[in-house]
Write an enzyme that holds these catalytic residues in place. Structure first.
Site, mmCIF file in Angstrom:
data_model
loop_
_atom_site.group_PDB
_atom_site.id
_atom_site.type_symbol
_atom_site.label_atom_id
_atom_site.label_comp_id
_atom_site.label_asym_id
_atom_site.label_seq_id
_atom_site.Cartn_x
_atom_site.Cartn_y
_atom_site.Cartn_z
ATOM 1 N N HIS A 124 151.994 2.010 70.538
ATOM 2 C CA HIS A 124 151.100 0.852 70.649
ATOM 3 C C HIS A 124 150.274 0.995 71.910
ATOM 4 O O HIS A 124 150.760 1.519 72.912
ATOM 5 C CB HIS A 124 151.914 -0.455 70.709
ATOM 6 N N ASP A 162 154.898 -2.692 62.375
ATOM 7 C CA ASP A 162 154.731 -2.149 61.023
ATOM 8 C C ASP A 162 155.894 -1.286 60.559
ATOM 9 O O ASP A 162 155.949 -0.913 59.397
ATOM 10 C CB ASP A 162 153.433 -1.324 60.958
HETATM 11 C C1 LIG Z 1 148.942 2.465 67.772
HETATM 12 C C2 LIG Z 1 148.185 3.679 68.285
HETATM 13 C C3 LIG Z 1 146.901 3.832 67.458
HETATM 14 C C4 LIG Z 1 147.827 3.478 69.773
HETATM 15 O O1 LIG Z 1 146.958 4.473 70.132
HETATM 16 P P1 LIG Z 1 146.527 4.795 71.646
HETATM 17 O O2 LIG Z 1 146.829 3.666 72.516
HETATM 18 O O3 LIG Z 1 145.121 5.266 71.586
HETATM 19 O O4 LIG Z 1 147.502 5.965 72.054
HETATM 20 P P2 LIG Z 1 147.185 7.502 71.932
HETATM 21 O O5 LIG Z 1 146.816 7.851 70.525
HETATM 22 O O6 LIG Z 1 146.214 7.863 73.006
HETATM 23 O O7 LIG Z 1 148.617 8.095 72.235
HETATM 24 C C5 LIG Z 1 149.098 8.376 73.548
HETATM 25 C C6 LIG Z 1 150.063 9.541 73.441
HETATM 26 O O8 LIG Z 1 151.192 9.133 72.651
HETATM 27 C C7 LIG Z 1 151.278 9.894 71.442
HETATM 28 N N1 LIG Z 1 151.559 8.981 70.329
HETATM 29 C C8 LIG Z 1 151.136 7.693 70.217
HETATM 30 N N2 LIG Z 1 151.590 7.168 69.067
HETATM 31 C C9 LIG Z 1 152.303 8.129 68.462
HETATM 32 C C10 LIG Z 1 152.996 8.178 67.255
HETATM 33 N N3 LIG Z 1 153.035 7.121 66.429
HETATM 34 N N4 LIG Z 1 153.610 9.318 66.907
HETATM 35 C C11 LIG Z 1 153.576 10.398 67.726
HETATM 36 N N5 LIG Z 1 152.918 10.401 68.900
HETATM 37 C C12 LIG Z 1 152.282 9.278 69.269
HETATM 38 C C13 LIG Z 1 149.903 10.531 71.267
HETATM 39 O O9 LIG Z 1 149.966 11.724 70.510
HETATM 40 C C14 LIG Z 1 149.490 10.760 72.701
HETATM 41 O O10 LIG Z 1 150.146 11.902 73.186
HETATM 42 P P3 LIG Z 1 149.480 12.849 74.305
HETATM 43 O O11 LIG Z 1 149.425 12.025 75.536
HETATM 44 O O12 LIG Z 1 150.426 13.996 74.395
HETATM 45 O O13 LIG Z 1 148.129 13.248 73.777
HETATM 46 C C15 LIG Z 1 149.087 4.945 68.152
HETATM 47 O O14 LIG Z 1 150.292 4.747 68.839
HETATM 48 C C16 LIG Z 1 149.324 5.333 66.708
HETATM 49 O O15 LIG Z 1 148.492 6.036 66.108
HETATM 50 N N6 LIG Z 1 150.466 4.878 66.100
HETATM 51 C C17 LIG Z 1 150.745 5.172 64.707
HETATM 52 C C18 LIG Z 1 150.036 4.201 63.802
HETATM 53 C C19 LIG Z 1 150.642 2.820 63.853
HETATM 54 O O16 LIG Z 1 151.832 2.639 63.697
HETATM 55 N N7 LIG Z 1 149.780 1.820 64.030
HETATM 56 C C20 LIG Z 1 150.167 0.439 64.058
HETATM 57 C C21 LIG Z 1 149.997 -0.143 65.417
HETATM 58 S S1 LIG Z 1 150.634 -1.791 65.474
#
Ligand SMILES: CC(C)(COP(=O)(O)OP(=O)(O)OC[C@H]1O[C@@H](n2cnc3c(N)ncnc32)[C@H](O)[C@@H]1OP(=O)(O)O)[C@@H](O)C(=O)NCCC(=O)NCCS
Length: 390
Positions: free
Chosen positions: A274, A327
């Site tokens: 998140h 979720d």
């Molecule tokens: C929610 C979300 C979009 C937040 O994105 P964000 O704040 O932009 O975070 P980032 O995508 O920059 O992730 C930061 C780091 O954590 C990792 N990470 C974040 N969520 C992850 C996940 N669900 N699985 C694996 N790795 C994850 C990223 O790969 C990144 O790693 P790095 O620093 O080595 O590059 C992201 O956590 C995600 O895609 N989650 C899965 C989808 C989901 O469940 N969404 C519902 C949210 S309520």
């Protein structure tokens, strides 16, 4: 101006006050609707912890609280519930539209199209202001469950079921979906899910509704933006993808191999992580308990698979602040209530309509159009070459 000879000196860094990819860590307005303490995993709606509302409130009461800013009196709650009920029925024209939609359409697209269709009745006379915004908002909230329930019945070759206004908002949805009066426990659990999903700060979909309403567009257009944004699998669409991922994995013994391969390829694991929470999402904690309670024999393997994923992820990604979000377990609860997987995100949208409306009304009070910049990294002073010479 001699535009032909006007030259750009270069991209000026001082054009930008600061840069934040994806607007991380940026606050763009004040709000008194909700607050997330991401470090300790706390969520409050207008000061009240989410766990307390989930335990003691109802969705209608919570929606009123979010939209109007104070807990309702008995009379206020009755009026609000009646206002919702007044819009819950679909008329023959609505049903005709739903029958014309392709049966393979995604319920989120159906919802989006129907909210857009609702705006047609305004006939271009929508006057931006609290009265029209509230009227449109309550109409949308009232109709969303009926649209989704009716579409599901129509695509299964059944007739839509009219609402029973003696039932609560959540119970009425289950009644219109299944054609059976839900057990008290089932209706209460859906009600609790709606409370947990009703509001969540400036998430992407709420931001999208505000970007749209900040241009002084109407509430229908703003909510259409919100629904479209919620659909993506990085946001609300994740709940559907969690169950699909679990089905692909199939059994607890396949978890390690699947996750090792997926994380090696830097794939995101659905239902984890998140932008704000760096601890366990409090909503996930509540939903996990209900998921455990409700999951029957049929989905036992799926639930055990989910527990194994959580364990694996906690070990590998916990130190990075990546934990289950809302979720991860919600799908188990919806599945147990007989809700089809492709409708999970629509349930989220139905619930979040309260938060979207609350934010639109609040932001209108001191509205300023959203207009960030993008750091230009393209060429400058490029000559135009006529098509014949290219
Ligand atoms: C929610 C979300 C979009 C937040 O994105 P964000 O704040 O932009 O975070 P980032 O995508 O920059 O992730 C930061 C780091 O954590 C990792 N990470 C974040 N969520 C992850 C996940 N669900 N699985 C694996 N790795 C994850 C990223 O790969 C990144 O790693 P790095 O620093 O080595 O590059 C992201 O956590 C995600 O895609 N989650 C899965 C989808 C989901 O469940 N969404 C519902 C949210 S309520």
């Amino acid at each position: 101006m001699d535009y032909k000879n006007k030259k750009i000196k270069g991209v000026l860094k001082q054009d930008y006050q600061f840069f934040s990819h994806g607007l991380e860590g940026v606050a763009a307005f004040e709000t008194s609707i909700s607050y997330i303490d991401g470090k300790d995993g706390i969520l409050i709606y207008r000061g009240i912890p989410i766990g307390e509302l989930a335990e003691r409130s109802t969705y209608e009461e919570t929606a009123y609280f979010l939209i109007y800013g104070s807990l309702p009196t008995k009379a206020e709650l009755k009026k609000f519930s009646n206002d919702l009920e007044n819009h819950i029925s679909l008329d023959t024209e609505d049903i005709k539209w739903l029958k014309d939609f392709p049966v393979a359409a995604h319920p989120m697209d159906v919802l989006n199209t129907c909210v857009s269709l609702m705006s047609l009745s305004e006939g271009g006379d929508y006057e931006i202001g609290r009265e029209s915004d509230l009227k449109a908002g309550i109409q949308i909230m009232g109709k969303m469950p009926s649209i989704i329930a009716a579409f599901d019945r129509i695509r299964k070759g059944k007739e839509p079921i009219p609402p029973d206004n003696k039932l609560s908002y959540a119970a009425n949805f289950l009644w219109m979906l299944n054609g059976e009066k839900p057990k008290e426990k089932e209706a209460r659990i859906l009600d609790l899910c709606l409370i947990l999903h009703a509001e969540h700060g400036v998430c992407a979909s709420t931001f999208a509704t505000l970007v749209t309403s900040s241009t002084m567009a109407d509430v229908y257009s703003s909510i259409v933006s919100g629904i479209g944004t919620l659909k993506g699998y990085l946001h609300g669409g994740a709940n559907e993808q969690v169950i699909r991922m679990l089905e692909r994995i199939g059994a607890p013994e396949n978890v390690e191999k699947y996750l090792n391969e997926a994380t090696k390829k830097k794939e995101k694991i659905m239902g984890f992580g998140h932008r704000v929470y760096k601890a366990l999402d409090p909503r996930a904690r509540i939903l996990k308990n209900y998921a455990r309670d409700l999951t029957g024999k049929r989905d036992e393997v799926l639930f055990k698979t989910a527990l194994k994923i959580e364990k694996f992820m906690e070990k590998k990604f916990g130190p990075k602040g990546i934990y289950p979000n809302v979720d991860f377990y919600s799908g188990f609860v919806y599945k147990a209530l007989g809700i089809p997987t492709d409708m999970f995100t629509s349930i989220f949208a139905i619930a979040r309509s309260a938060g979207w409306i609350a934010h639109i009304l609040e932001y209108r009070e001191s509205s300023r159009i959203f207009r960030p910049r993008g750091i230009y990294s393209g060429p400058v002073n490029v000559k135009y070459i006529p098509i014949k010479a290219r």
